[in-house]
Design a protein around this motif. Structure first.
Motif, PDB file in Angstrom:
ATOM      1  N   LEU A   5     -10.483 -40.835  33.166  1.00 48.95           N
ATOM      2  CA  LEU A   5      -9.065 -41.036  32.883  1.00 48.95           C
ATOM      3  C   LEU A   5      -8.220 -40.072  33.703  1.00 48.95           C
ATOM      4  CD1 LEU A   5      -9.249 -41.395  28.995  1.00 48.95           C
ATOM      5  CD2 LEU A   5      -9.173 -43.227  30.702  1.00 48.95           C
ATOM      6  N   ASP A   6      -7.128 -40.571  34.221  1.00 47.90           N
ATOM      7  CA  ASP A   6      -6.190 -39.790  35.018  1.00 47.90           C
ATOM      8  C   ASP A   6      -4.827 -39.876  34.326  1.00 47.90           C
ATOM      9  OD1 ASP A   6      -4.175 -39.089  36.864  1.00 47.90           O
ATOM     10  OD2 ASP A   6      -5.309 -39.845  38.573  1.00 47.90           O
ATOM     11  N   ASP A   7      -4.373 -38.766  33.747  1.00 49.70           N
ATOM     12  CA  ASP A   7      -3.129 -38.782  32.974  1.00 49.70           C
ATOM     13  C   ASP A   7      -1.936 -39.269  33.785  1.00 49.70           C
ATOM     14  OD1 ASP A   7      -4.396 -37.981  30.683  1.00 49.70           O
ATOM     15  OD2 ASP A   7      -3.585 -35.950  30.674  1.00 49.70           O
ATOM     16  N   GLU A   8      -1.857 -38.874  35.051  1.00 53.40           N
ATOM     17  CA  GLU A   8      -0.727 -39.309  35.880  1.00 53.40           C
ATOM     18  C   GLU A   8      -0.728 -40.833  36.012  1.00 53.40           C
ATOM     19  OE1 GLU A   8       0.884 -38.841  40.441  1.00 53.40           O
ATOM     20  OE2 GLU A   8      -0.261 -37.180  39.574  1.00 53.40           O
ATOM     21  N   LYS A   9      -1.887 -41.401  36.246  1.00 54.24           N
ATOM     22  CA  LYS A   9      -2.011 -42.853  36.366  1.00 54.24           C
ATOM     23  C   LYS A   9      -1.730 -43.536  35.021  1.00 54.24           C
ATOM     24  CE  LYS A   9      -5.059 -46.283  38.413  1.00 54.24           C
ATOM     25  NZ  LYS A   9      -6.354 -46.515  39.049  1.00 54.24           N
ATOM     26  N   LEU A  10      -2.180 -42.932  33.927  1.00 54.50           N
ATOM     27  CA  LEU A  10      -1.925 -43.495  32.605  1.00 54.50           C
ATOM     28  C   LEU A  10      -0.426 -43.536  32.316  1.00 54.50           C
ATOM     29  CD1 LEU A  10      -4.777 -41.865  30.484  1.00 54.50           C
ATOM     30  CD2 LEU A  10      -4.587 -44.279  31.152  1.00 54.50           C
ATOM     31  N   TYR A  11       0.282 -42.440  32.638  1.00 51.78           N
ATOM     32  CA  TYR A  11       1.724 -42.415  32.406  1.00 51.78           C
ATOM     33  C   TYR A  11       2.454 -43.438  33.281  1.00 51.78           C
ATOM     34  CZ  TYR A  11       2.359 -38.709  28.981  1.00 51.78           C
ATOM     35  OH  TYR A  11       2.380 -37.985  27.814  1.00 51.78           O
ATOM     36  N   LYS A  12       1.993 -43.621  34.517  1.00 48.93           N
ATOM     37  CA  LYS A  12       2.602 -44.643  35.383  1.00 48.93           C
ATOM     38  C   LYS A  12       2.395 -46.029  34.788  1.00 48.93           C
ATOM     39  CE  LYS A  12       2.434 -42.208  39.784  1.00 48.93           C
ATOM     40  NZ  LYS A  12       1.833 -42.120  41.116  1.00 48.93           N
ATOM     41  N   ASN A  13       1.193 -46.281  34.268  1.00 48.10           N
ATOM     42  CA  ASN A  13       0.905 -47.572  33.647  1.00 48.10           C
ATOM     43  C   ASN A  13       1.708 -47.762  32.364  1.00 48.10           C
ATOM     44  OD1 ASN A  13      -0.922 -48.418  35.617  1.00 48.10           O
ATOM     45  ND2 ASN A  13      -2.622 -47.401  34.620  1.00 48.10           N
ATOM     46  N   LEU A  14       1.920 -46.685  31.635  1.00 44.55           N
ATOM     47  CA  LEU A  14       2.731 -46.746  30.422  1.00 44.55           C
ATOM     48  C   LEU A  14       4.171 -47.108  30.779  1.00 44.55           C
ATOM     49  CD1 LEU A  14       2.940 -46.415  27.376  1.00 44.55           C
ATOM     50  CD2 LEU A  14       3.226 -43.948  27.733  1.00 44.55           C
ATOM     51  N   ASP A  15       4.677 -46.561  31.874  1.00 43.57           N
ATOM     52  CA  ASP A  15       6.021 -46.885  32.330  1.00 43.57           C
ATOM     53  C   ASP A  15       6.120 -48.363  32.717  1.00 43.57           C
ATOM     54  OD1 ASP A  15       8.740 -46.078  33.083  1.00 43.57           O
ATOM     55  OD2 ASP A  15       8.070 -46.508  35.134  1.00 43.57           O
ATOM     56  N   VAL A  16       5.099 -48.880  33.374  1.00 46.79           N
ATOM     57  CA  VAL A  16       5.079 -50.302  33.742  1.00 46.79           C
ATOM     58  C   VAL A  16       5.057 -51.161  32.476  1.00 46.79           C
ATOM     59  CG1 VAL A  16       3.724 -52.133  34.856  1.00 46.79           C
ATOM     60  CG2 VAL A  16       4.010 -49.925  35.997  1.00 46.79           C
ATOM     61  N   SER A  17       4.267 -50.738  31.486  1.00 48.04           N
ATOM     62  CA  SER A  17       4.197 -51.521  30.250  1.00 48.04           C
ATOM     63  C   SER A  17       5.543 -51.523  29.540  1.00 48.04           C
ATOM     64  CB  SER A  17       3.084 -51.011  29.329  1.00 48.04           C
ATOM     65  OG  SER A  17       3.415 -49.790  28.727  1.00 48.04           O
ATOM     66  N   ARG A  18       6.236 -50.413  29.575  1.00 45.72           N
ATOM     67  CA  ARG A  18       7.560 -50.327  28.941  1.00 45.72           C
ATOM     68  C   ARG A  18       8.523 -51.329  29.568  1.00 45.72           C
ATOM     69  NH1 ARG A  18      10.350 -45.764  26.449  1.00 45.72           N
ATOM     70  NH2 ARG A  18      12.546 -46.239  26.418  1.00 45.72           N
ATOM     71  N   ARG A  19       8.476 -51.451  30.883  1.00 38.59           N
ATOM     72  CA  ARG A  19       9.371 -52.378  31.592  1.00 38.59           C
ATOM     73  C   ARG A  19       8.999 -53.833  31.365  1.00 38.59           C
ATOM     74  NH1 ARG A  19       8.980 -48.942  36.877  1.00 38.59           N
ATOM     75  NH2 ARG A  19       7.056 -50.085  36.801  1.00 38.59           N
ATOM     76  N   ASN A  20       7.763 -54.086  30.876  1.00 39.21           N
ATOM     77  CA  ASN A  20       7.296 -55.453  30.696  1.00 39.21           C
ATOM     78  C   ASN A  20       7.098 -55.853  29.236  1.00 39.21           C
ATOM     79  OD1 ASN A  20       6.728 -56.696  33.481  1.00 39.21           O
ATOM     80  ND2 ASN A  20       6.015 -54.591  33.636  1.00 39.21           N
ATOM     81  N   CYS A  21       7.483 -54.996  28.322  1.00 37.72           N
ATOM     82  CA  CYS A  21       7.374 -55.305  26.894  1.00 37.72           C
ATOM     83  C   CYS A  21       8.693 -55.892  26.419  1.00 37.72           C
ATOM     84  CB  CYS A  21       7.023 -54.040  26.102  1.00 37.72           C
ATOM     85  SG  CYS A  21       7.144 -54.263  24.320  1.00 37.72           S
ATOM     86  N   SER A  22       8.662 -57.145  26.005  1.00 40.20           N
ATOM     87  CA  SER A  22       9.896 -57.819  25.610  1.00 40.20           C
ATOM     88  C   SER A  22      10.562 -57.174  24.397  1.00 40.20           C
ATOM     89  CB  SER A  22       9.625 -59.305  25.333  1.00 40.20           C
ATOM     90  OG  SER A  22       8.712 -59.442  24.255  1.00 40.20           O
ATOM     91  N   MET A  23       9.795 -56.629  23.492  1.00 41.94           N
ATOM     92  CA  MET A  23      10.379 -56.008  22.299  1.00 41.94           C
ATOM     93  C   MET A  23      11.100 -54.703  22.661  1.00 41.94           C
ATOM     94  SD  MET A  23       9.838 -58.044  19.765  1.00 41.94           S
ATOM     95  CE  MET A  23      10.229 -59.268  20.978  1.00 41.94           C
ATOM     96  N   VAL A  24      10.487 -53.881  23.497  1.00 40.64           N
ATOM     97  CA  VAL A  24      11.140 -52.645  23.940  1.00 40.64           C
ATOM     98  C   VAL A  24      12.405 -52.990  24.712  1.00 40.64           C
ATOM     99  CG1 VAL A  24      10.934 -50.626  25.460  1.00 40.64           C
ATOM    100  CG2 VAL A  24       9.043 -51.240  23.932  1.00 40.64           C
TER     101      VAL A  24
END
Length: 130
Positions: free
Chosen positions: A91-110
């Protein structure tokens, strides 16, 4: 969707099953619980899909949600804090946070509640050994 009146709230029938909604937890899910569950569920689902697509080896995935409400404004939800605990390999925390940011932009509820409810996200990774 159709909602039917019942003594202490409303009921709806969905393809997955029956859902009772009430301001009294004894008679159904409280509306704020459903709101938080929708945000957490959507965000977690999108995040998991991204991790899977990137072939990040996740053994366990947990999200917790804390809610801050304002009793002065009809108990309005002010903040939802989502905390992800990810157990896996390489696991790479920097990559995880980048993926979390992408998920935030693609979550219709958020995206639907942006500007009215503050969403805070954090994560911790737990590296597993083989």
């Amino acid at each position: 969707m159709e909602f039917y009146s019942k003594e202490f709230g409303v009921r709806t029938n969905l393809p997955y099953g029956e859902l009772d909604i009430s301001g009294d937890e004894e008679y159904g899910f409280r509306p704020f619980q459903l709101m938080v569950a929708s945000v957490a569920g959507c965000s977690a689902s999108v995040f998991q899909k991204i991790l899977k697509k990137q072939q990040i080896e996740v053994e366990d995935f947990l999200v917790t949600a804390e809610v801050e409400r304002n009793p002065e404004e009809a108990n309005r939800i002010e903040t939802i804090r989502l905390h992800y605990i990810i157990k896996g390999y390489n696991l790479d925390d920097e990559k995880l946070y980048k993926n979390l940011d992408v998920s935030r932009r693609n979550c219709s509820m958020v995206r639907s509640i942006e500007g009215s409810i503050k969403i805070e996200e954090s994560l911790e990774s737990i590296e597993l050994s083989r």
